[in-house]
Design a protein around this motif. Structure first.
Motif, PDB file in Angstrom:
ATOM      1  N   GLU A 101       0.736  -1.271  -0.016  1.00  0.00           N
ATOM      2  CA  GLU A 101       0.066  -0.060  -0.025  1.00  0.00           C
ATOM      3  C   GLU A 101       0.723   1.206  -0.085  1.00  0.00           C
ATOM      4  O   GLU A 101       0.474   2.292  -0.470  1.00  0.00           O
ATOM      5  N   THR A 140      -7.661  -3.750   3.775  1.00  0.00           N
ATOM      6  CA  THR A 140      -6.976  -2.422   3.610  1.00  0.00           C
ATOM      7  C   THR A 140      -7.185  -1.566   2.186  1.00  0.00           C
ATOM      8  O   THR A 140      -7.614  -0.198   2.449  1.00  0.00           O
ATOM      9  N   THR A 141      -7.385  -1.813   1.255  1.00  0.00           N
ATOM     10  CA  THR A 141      -7.600  -1.234  -0.023  1.00  0.00           C
ATOM     11  C   THR A 141      -8.909  -0.904   0.291  1.00  0.00           C
ATOM     12  O   THR A 141      -9.472   0.394   0.007  1.00  0.00           O
ATOM     13  N   VAL A 186      -7.815  -8.310  -2.702  1.00  0.00           N
ATOM     14  CA  VAL A 186      -7.190  -9.163  -3.582  1.00  0.00           C
ATOM     15  C   VAL A 186      -6.255 -10.206  -2.925  1.00  0.00           C
ATOM     16  O   VAL A 186      -6.051 -11.384  -3.245  1.00  0.00           O
TER      17      VAL A 186
HETATM   18  N1  MCN Z   1      -4.911  -3.843  -4.723  1.00  0.00           N
HETATM   19  C1  MCN Z   1      -5.029  -2.990  -5.608  1.00  0.00           C
HETATM   20  N2  MCN Z   1      -6.336  -3.024  -6.483  1.00  0.00           N
HETATM   21  C2  MCN Z   1      -7.403  -3.589  -5.868  1.00  0.00           C
HETATM   22  C3  MCN Z   1      -7.012  -4.400  -4.553  1.00  0.00           C
HETATM   23  C4  MCN Z   1      -5.727  -4.238  -3.924  1.00  0.00           C
HETATM   24  O1  MCN Z   1      -4.231  -2.668  -6.227  1.00  0.00           O
HETATM   25  N3  MCN Z   1      -8.545  -3.778  -6.192  1.00  0.00           N
HETATM   26  C5  MCN Z   1      -3.395  -4.079  -3.913  1.00  0.00           C
HETATM   27  C6  MCN Z   1      -3.566  -3.024  -2.504  1.00  0.00           C
HETATM   28  O2  MCN Z   1      -3.678  -1.836  -2.867  1.00  0.00           O
HETATM   29  C7  MCN Z   1      -2.455  -3.776  -1.986  1.00  0.00           C
HETATM   30  C8  MCN Z   1      -2.462  -4.977  -2.243  1.00  0.00           C
HETATM   31  O3  MCN Z   1      -3.115  -5.186  -3.594  1.00  0.00           O
HETATM   32  O4  MCN Z   1      -1.118  -3.078  -2.303  1.00  0.00           O
HETATM   33  C9  MCN Z   1      -3.259  -6.021  -1.298  1.00  0.00           C
HETATM   34  O5  MCN Z   1      -4.508  -5.343  -0.827  1.00  0.00           O
HETATM   35  P1  MCN Z   1      -5.825  -5.906  -0.226  1.00  0.00           P
HETATM   36  O6  MCN Z   1      -6.428  -6.902  -1.008  1.00  0.00           O
HETATM   37  O7  MCN Z   1      -6.426  -4.839   0.363  1.00  0.00           O
HETATM   38  O8  MCN Z   1      -5.328  -6.606   1.194  1.00  0.00           O
HETATM   39  P2  MCN Z   1      -4.596  -6.075   2.363  1.00  0.00           P
HETATM   40  O9  MCN Z   1      -3.511  -5.067   2.173  1.00  0.00           O
HETATM   41  O10 MCN Z   1      -5.668  -5.921   3.478  1.00  0.00           O
HETATM   42  O11 MCN Z   1      -3.578  -7.377   2.749  1.00  0.00           O
HETATM   43  C10 MCN Z   1      -4.293  -8.472   3.626  1.00  0.00           C
HETATM   44  C11 MCN Z   1      -4.193  -9.712   2.734  1.00  0.00           C
HETATM   45  C12 MCN Z   1      -4.107 -10.798   3.793  1.00  0.00           C
HETATM   46  S1  MCN Z   1      -5.877 -11.041   4.642  1.00  0.00           S
HETATM   47  C13 MCN Z   1      -3.094 -11.573   3.805  1.00  0.00           C
HETATM   48  S2  MCN Z   1      -3.376 -13.075   4.842  1.00  0.00           S
HETATM   49  C14 MCN Z   1      -2.010 -11.607   3.295  1.00  0.00           C
HETATM   50  C15 MCN Z   1      -2.205 -10.743   2.053  1.00  0.00           C
HETATM   51  O12 MCN Z   1      -2.901  -9.851   2.071  1.00  0.00           O
HETATM   52  N4  MCN Z   1      -0.891 -11.431   3.999  1.00  0.00           N
HETATM   53  C16 MCN Z   1       0.400 -11.130   3.056  1.00  0.00           C
HETATM   54  N5  MCN Z   1      -0.716 -10.506   1.459  1.00  0.00           N
HETATM   55  C17 MCN Z   1       0.371 -10.688   1.846  1.00  0.00           C
HETATM   56  N6  MCN Z   1       1.481 -10.223   1.247  1.00  0.00           N
HETATM   57  C18 MCN Z   1       2.659 -10.075   1.756  1.00  0.00           C
HETATM   58  N7  MCN Z   1       3.657 -10.135   1.000  1.00  0.00           N
HETATM   59  N8  MCN Z   1       2.643 -10.633   3.127  1.00  0.00           N
HETATM   60  C19 MCN Z   1       1.556 -11.130   3.879  1.00  0.00           C
HETATM   61  O13 MCN Z   1       1.839 -11.467   4.947  1.00  0.00           O
END
Ligand code: MCN
Length: 782
Positions: free
Chosen positions: A503, A543-544, A734
């Protein structure tokens, strides 16, 4: 200004990390720092008769030894925060150190504080603990049998709760043309982030302030719980999650070792560091899954699904972890019907205490389990009625135009075109050709299998009112501050706590595009409770959708204020201005303008502000989304099984996902691939194994098979974007799609390959031995 949202930019945060300049918890070194090591039980279930610490205390360099009795009145047990209502839950909280009885192998019984990590470790061997071993129970199905050892006297039959949702009228199954029933085992796995857990605690006896650096996915939740456990005001407790080397859900939970390090720092008035080693991580960091799920599907001969009924016997381990009860109930149960329009659904979960490490969230948390059982049973249903698994899916998927679609458990799937996603996946995989290839291969005795998974996932955790209703002990809104400095550079503060997800880049893309400034001008800060007023952390792919929603609104608030200041300077009304490409221009007279940078300076110097406008340029938002988001995808896996060895060779993996509007396709693809590695890892290799007596047999990387890059084919990923209506970015999460989709895609493929041998189901992981044995059994029957 070119658009930056939607561009595959490389991650801003990576140069620091890949050049070894990150600062992880173990990199923190403080003057006078002491080190903590943990004495753990070698028994799964035993009474503690006596603990002698004198010899350890005599070792030069040892400063203190604490046992359960020493701390029981000083550190409160760590509460589970997800007390699922309506299921008579009996919560057994983690105690900081066992006092009378240990309930799993690896449970902490004492800690040593010494001048070096090595001394602390050596001193552990000098602590003499006399145990009286008790019979242990490891598997949840055995634990609920009448003859099983009871772990807690006030938990009859080891049943912590029985939870139910939805109802299927009995006649639906009684009158159904087709009923398929199958027992699935979601084996126990370990998250295994690259960085293990750890803590550094520093206490200031003058001010009474305690700073705790720790490996957290949600520092504000850690602050809430450690302040309660240690009896220290939230205002005096600062939690900092520095760089965190992955968490995958295991660093959501609030554990006891961090509280013990904090307690020791306060008691000894010296900083204390504790870093978990890998073996401890296997023993003491929460495990996940471990659910025995029996699913029944009622349907028609022509492929319509009428009802789903599940019974999930879930192992909670020996204590109720932070989110331990929520994962196999709400997270699992609400999604048992998957992406299909199934009129009736019923889910029952029995939460069981066992003499094992507590279980909690791991990437997907309940949704991979829900998806696995529905995607497997739908494929078994197709098999039973002699229909192609794609056809059954086409018939039952939620149709375009019916969004928001409310499933029988009350979840509102937000947006999508599931058919389009499926067709795109079939096209990308060359499905029709693959089936022909399979036919030919079978004639030659080759075992080629094609597996499909059309998963849907609940994520983007919020809103808070739902959190309250489901017993989640906190809110699920998110908080963001967008601060514009006099130079026009921007600091973003978020209550989420990314730890590898990227992020730092995607949020900067959003701000850069909104303000028309270079992405290099935007920095994201997170993970410090003194810097950020509140937040609920990074998990549940929230988060997103949630923190990103707060970000978008906070940035818009900055623009709103900046327009007022620009209008004042240009002597026009705000309505006469438009803001484009980083400039506030008078409509119809674009040369009359102010740049974003100029207004940043004016707002911050406050020499000439319009009446009623406060100095500085800062926007804040607490965004509580109206609902969850529901990414959807179609994954197709092709495998070839070697009939002589049982080895499964992954030949092809195609994923098409709809994660709403994509901020950064490079990062999104990386997230899908990372999740797939873990999902495929669960299907084929990973398993946490205990002996019958509760000894952990998979306590090292020699015994626990992690996925390796060389085992994977080139994953072919593509996307469909259906913006979500529940947040301003239109984004769905995602982070967990891969772990949710992959296990069933892979197992469906292997079962398809083994069809000539009449194999219906095998428990994950599909190790060569298991597959080979199934082939031998099939050969014998043939
Ligand atoms: N993103 C995007 N466009 C979207 C959705 C997401 O560009 N439509 C991008 C986001 O902005 C972010 C990334 O993708 O850079 C992941 O976003 P998101 O889906 O919002 O997930 P979170 O950031 O809330 O991360 C949590 C999720 C979970 S639940 C686990 S478990 C997990 C994961 O993400 N653990 C991780 N990915 C991981 N990746 C790493 N490297 N390390 C972990 O511990």
């Amino acid at each position: 200004m070119t658009k930056v949202v939607g561009k595959p930019l490389k991650r801003k945060e990576d140069p620091k990390l890949i050049t070894g300049n990150g600062q992880f918890t173990d990199d923190i070194k403080l003057t006078g720092m002491l080190y903590m090591a943990v004495k753990r039980s070698q028994h799964a279930h035993a009474r503690i008769k006596r603990i002698s610490v004198d010899a350890a205390l005599k070792l030069p360099g040892v400063v203190a030894v604490y046992t359960g009795k020493d701390v029981q009145d000083k550190i409160k047990p760590i509460r589970s925060i997800w007390l699922v209502p309506g299921c008579d839950l009996i919560a057994k909280d983690r105690v900081p150190l066992a006092v009378d009885k240990v309930n799993y192998t690896g449970e902490a019984v004492a800690v040593v504080i010494a001048e070096s990590r090595y001394l602390a470790s050596d001193a552990l061997d000098l602590i003499d603990v006399v145990y009286e071993e008790l019979p242990a129970v490891v598997h949840q199905e055995a634990a609920i049998e009448g003859s099983a050892p009871v772990i807690y006297n006030d938990v009859p039959g080891n049943v912590a709760f029985t939870w139910k949702a939805g109802e299927v009228p009995e006649e639906v199954f009684a009158n159904a043309e087709v009923v398929v029933k199958q027992r699935f085992y979601e084996q126990r796995v370990a998250a295994n982030p690259m960085e293990t857990r750890g803590a550094v605690a520093q206490y200031n006896p003058g001010s009474g302030e305690l700073t705790l650096w720790c490996t957290s996915q949600n520092p504000h939740i850690h602050r809430l719980q450690y302040s309660e456990a240690l009896g220290i005001s939230e205002t005096k407790l600062r939690i900092i999650a520095p760089d965190v080397g992955g968490g995958f859900g295991a660093k959501i939970a609030v554990y006891t070792e961090e509280a013990l390090a904090a307690f020791a720092a306060m008691d000894l008035k010296q900083p204390v560091k504790w870093i978990e080693d890998r073996q401890e991580h296997f023993l003491a960091t929460s495990h996940a899954r471990d659910q025995v799920i029996t699913t029944e599907l009622a349907g028609t001969k022509d492929g319509k699904i009428l009802a789903i009924r599940t019974r999930n016997v879930a192992s909670l381990g020996a204590y109720l972890s932070t989110m331990g009860a929520g994962v196999p109930t709400i997270d699992f149960g609400l999604m048992v019907t998957g992406a299909y329009t199934i009129p009736y659904a019923q889910a029952e979960t029995i939460g069981v205490y066992t003499n094992t490490t507590p279980t909690d969230a791991y990437r997907g948390a309940g949704k991979p389990e829900a998806s696995y059982q529905i995607e497997r049973i739908v494929s078994l249903f197709a098999e039973k009625i002699g229909m192609d698994p794609v056809e059954v899916r086409r018939k039952n998927l939620v149709q375009k135009g019916s969004f928001p679609y409310t499933n029988p458990m009350g979840c509102n799937y937000d947006s999508g075109d599931y058919q389009k996603v499926l067709e795109q996946a079939l096209e990308a995989a060359g499905y029709a050709g693959l089936r022909k290839e399979q036919e030919e291969a079978r004639k030659n005795g080759r075992l080629l299998g094609i597996g499909i998974s059309t998963y849907v996932e609940l994520c983007g955790l919020g809103p808070s009112a739902v959190a309250g209703a489901i017993g989640f002990g906190g809110g699920l809104y998110e908080n963001c501050t967008v601060r514009v400095h006099p130079s026009g550079k921007v600091t973003v503060l978020t209550g989420a706590s990314p730890h590898g997800q990227g992020e730092g880049t995607t949020f900067a893309q959003v701000v850069a595009e909104k303000f028309g400034i270079p992405i290099e001008d935007v920095e994201l800060f997170h993970g410090d409770t003194h810097m950020i007023s509140m937040g609920w952390g990074t998990y549940g792919s929230r988060t997103t959708p949630v923190a990103g929603g707060a970000l978008a609104i906070a940035a818009d608030r900055v623009i709103e204020k900046a327009i007022k200041i620009a209008a004042h300077e240009l002597e026009v009304s705000p309505e006469e201005l438009k803001f484009e490409d980083g400039a506030f221009m008078v409509k119809g007279d674009p040369d009359k303008k102010r740049t974003f940078k100029e207004i940043a300076w004016s707002a911050n110097n406050a020499w000439n502000l319009p009446a009623g406008v406060e100095p500085a340029l800062e926007g804040q938002c607490f965004f509580d989304p109206p609902d969850f988001v529901y990414p959807f995808g179609a994954h197709i896996c092709v495998v070839e099984v070697d009939p002589d060895t049982g080895v499964v060779d992954l030949k092809k993996y195609v994923s098409v996902d709809d994660v709403g509007r994509i901020l950064n396709p490079l990062i999104v693809e990386g997230q899908v691939h990372g999740g797939l590695a873990q999902g495929i890892g669960q299907a084929l290799w990973e398993q946490t194994v205990y002996s019958e007596k509760g000894q952990l047999l998979s306590g090292t990387f020699m015994d626990y098979a992690m996925p390796k890059a060389k085992f994977f084919p080139m994953i072919e990923s593509s996307f469909v974007e259906s913006p979500s209506p529940v947040n301003p970015l239109g984004a769905k999460g995602v982070g967990e799609t891969g772990t949710t989709a992959a296990p069933s895609a892979v197992v469906n493929a292997v079962m398809d390959a083994l069809k000539p041998y009449g194999v219906v189901d095998l428990e994950m992981p599909l190790t060569p031995e298991k597959v080979w044995k199934a082939i031998q059994k099939g050969r014998a029957v043939k």
